[in-house]
Design a protein around this motif. Structure first.
Motif, mmCIF file in Angstrom:
data_model
loop_
_atom_site.group_PDB
_atom_site.id
_atom_site.type_symbol
_atom_site.label_atom_id
_atom_site.label_comp_id
_atom_site.label_asym_id
_atom_site.label_seq_id
_atom_site.Cartn_x
_atom_site.Cartn_y
_atom_site.Cartn_z
ATOM 1 N N HIS A 259 1.087 -1.550 0.060
ATOM 2 C CA HIS A 259 0.345 -0.003 -0.227
ATOM 3 C C HIS A 259 0.462 1.048 0.205
ATOM 4 O O HIS A 259 1.963 1.146 0.536
ATOM 5 C CB HIS A 259 -1.051 -0.277 1.066
ATOM 6 N N HIS B 81 2.004 3.985 1.565
ATOM 7 C CA HIS B 81 1.863 4.796 2.739
ATOM 8 C C HIS B 81 3.684 5.273 2.659
ATOM 9 O O HIS B 81 3.860 4.054 2.022
ATOM 10 C CB HIS B 81 1.710 4.165 4.082
ATOM 11 N N HIS C 226 6.121 2.363 2.636
ATOM 12 C CA HIS C 226 6.072 1.454 2.087
ATOM 13 C C HIS C 226 6.649 1.824 0.807
ATOM 14 O O HIS C 226 7.813 0.642 0.273
ATOM 15 C CB HIS C 226 4.886 1.180 1.899
ATOM 16 N N HIS D 171 -6.768 -1.016 6.495
ATOM 17 C CA HIS D 171 -5.725 0.375 6.327
ATOM 18 C C HIS D 171 -5.697 0.901 5.565
ATOM 19 O O HIS D 171 -5.448 2.476 5.474
ATOM 20 C CB HIS D 171 -4.475 -0.713 6.711
ATOM 21 N N ASP E 20 0.869 -3.929 6.284
ATOM 22 C CA ASP E 20 0.083 -3.596 7.410
ATOM 23 C C ASP E 20 -1.494 -3.857 8.421
ATOM 24 O O ASP E 20 -1.617 -3.200 8.889
ATOM 25 C CB ASP E 20 -0.096 -1.728 7.520
HETATM 26 ZN ZN LIG Z 1 0.034 1.830 6.708
#
Ligand SMILES: [Zn+2]
Length: 296
Positions: free
Chosen positions: A79, A81, A84, A151, A170
């Motif tokens: 994902h 974020h 990441h 998330h 996550d």
């Molecule tokens: Zn995350």
């Protein structure tokens, strides 16, 4: 919840954590990243890299050292974020590998007509978009994408068939519950994505942060139970006359460091949205974080 925080490692060093999996941890520890982002290298010879991590030069150098003599065939993103996906650009420049992910930040919410602009790596766009159920393979490894929104709306887990292992990003972490922060975070979707993993027969989860989880089914089930208990806490707070998020958070999270109240408030809001979707609560006026909530 039975969380585990035991993790032995050195920053910048690739650890062989299973026959097919190596992990390099970035030095970005924090209240949401635990000891830092764990970047996984899958396979030998022709390898996939999962979640290259933050745009941190030392981490990218450590990754390249670990990848010496390997051909990177896939860069996979769970994902978008900031801890990441940002290093995907540098890793792609250095290796020429294509990037894979569900879509850019907010992609899952965009499908519902909701635009999400905050809190993510807005620069990352995968070269190849993956849907749940699609598989990728390399030298003696097969990875299946599992779409697990909650998330974030673009969250994927990756199942490594040869080891009955799942890289859970996550979505499921061993050291802590994950953050569900609306509008991109979605409690209903998260609970459905947990149920999706409970139905599977996996041997181990490898989260991006923290140690592996070797009782996956039980752990995913207990996360669902934990959220149901939290939902009950919120209903109890409403019954006790705590009608705002600001009143609920200190009552529900008794031991929490007040600096984390804003994050807890977002989590409570995510539960309240879920309860509204189930027609259990309503708000007086606009349904937002500063609203007065009550049972319907
Ligand atoms: Zn995350």
């Amino acid at each position: 919840m039975d969380f585990r925080t035991d993790l032995t490692f050195d920053y910048g060093t690739a650890d062989q954590v299973s026959p097919l999996i190596r992990r390099v941890i970035a030095q970005n520890p924090g209240p949401f990243t635990f000891t830092g982002t764990g970047t996984y290298i899958v396979g030998h010879g022709e390898v996939a890299v999962i979640d290259p991590g933050p745009a941190d030069n030392d981490h990218i150098l450590a990754l390249m050292a670990a990848l010496e003599g390997e051909t990177v065939s896939h860069i996979l993103i769970t994902h978008t974020h900031l801890d990441h996906s940002p290093a995907a650009a540098a890793l792609q420049n250095l290796t020429g590998a294509e990037t894979y992910g569900f879509g850019p930040h907010g992609a899952g919410k965009l499908m519902q007509g909701i635009v999400v602009e905050e809190g993510g790596d807005m620069d990352f766009v995968p070269d190849i978009k993956l849907k749940g159920g699609e598989t990728l393979s390399g030298d003696k490894w097969t990875l299946e994408a599992i779409y697990t929104p909650g998330h974030t709306s673009n969250h994927l887990c990756f199942a490594l068939k040869e080891e009955a292992a799942v890289f859970t990003g996550d979505h499921i972490m061993g050291w802590s519950t994950t953050v569900i922060a609306p509008p991109d975070g979605d409690m209903s979707a998260y609970l459905n994505s947990l149920a999706l993993l409970v139905q599977r027969d996996d041997a181990v989860y490898w989260p991006t942060h923290g140690p592996c989880i070797d009782t996956p089914k039980d752990f995913a089930s207990s996360l669902i139970a934990h959220r149901h208990a939290r939902e009950q806490d919120i209903l109890n707070a409403l019954k006790d006359g705590r009608s705002t998020i600001a009143e609920m958070v200190p009552a529900i999270y008794k031991d929490l460091d007040p600096s984390l109240y804003p994050a807890a408030g977002l989590s409570v809001f995510a539960h309240l949205i879920h309860l509204k979707e189930k027609n259990i609560i309503v708000s007086a006026g606009e349904f937002d974080m500063s609203a007065d909530f009550k049972l319907s």
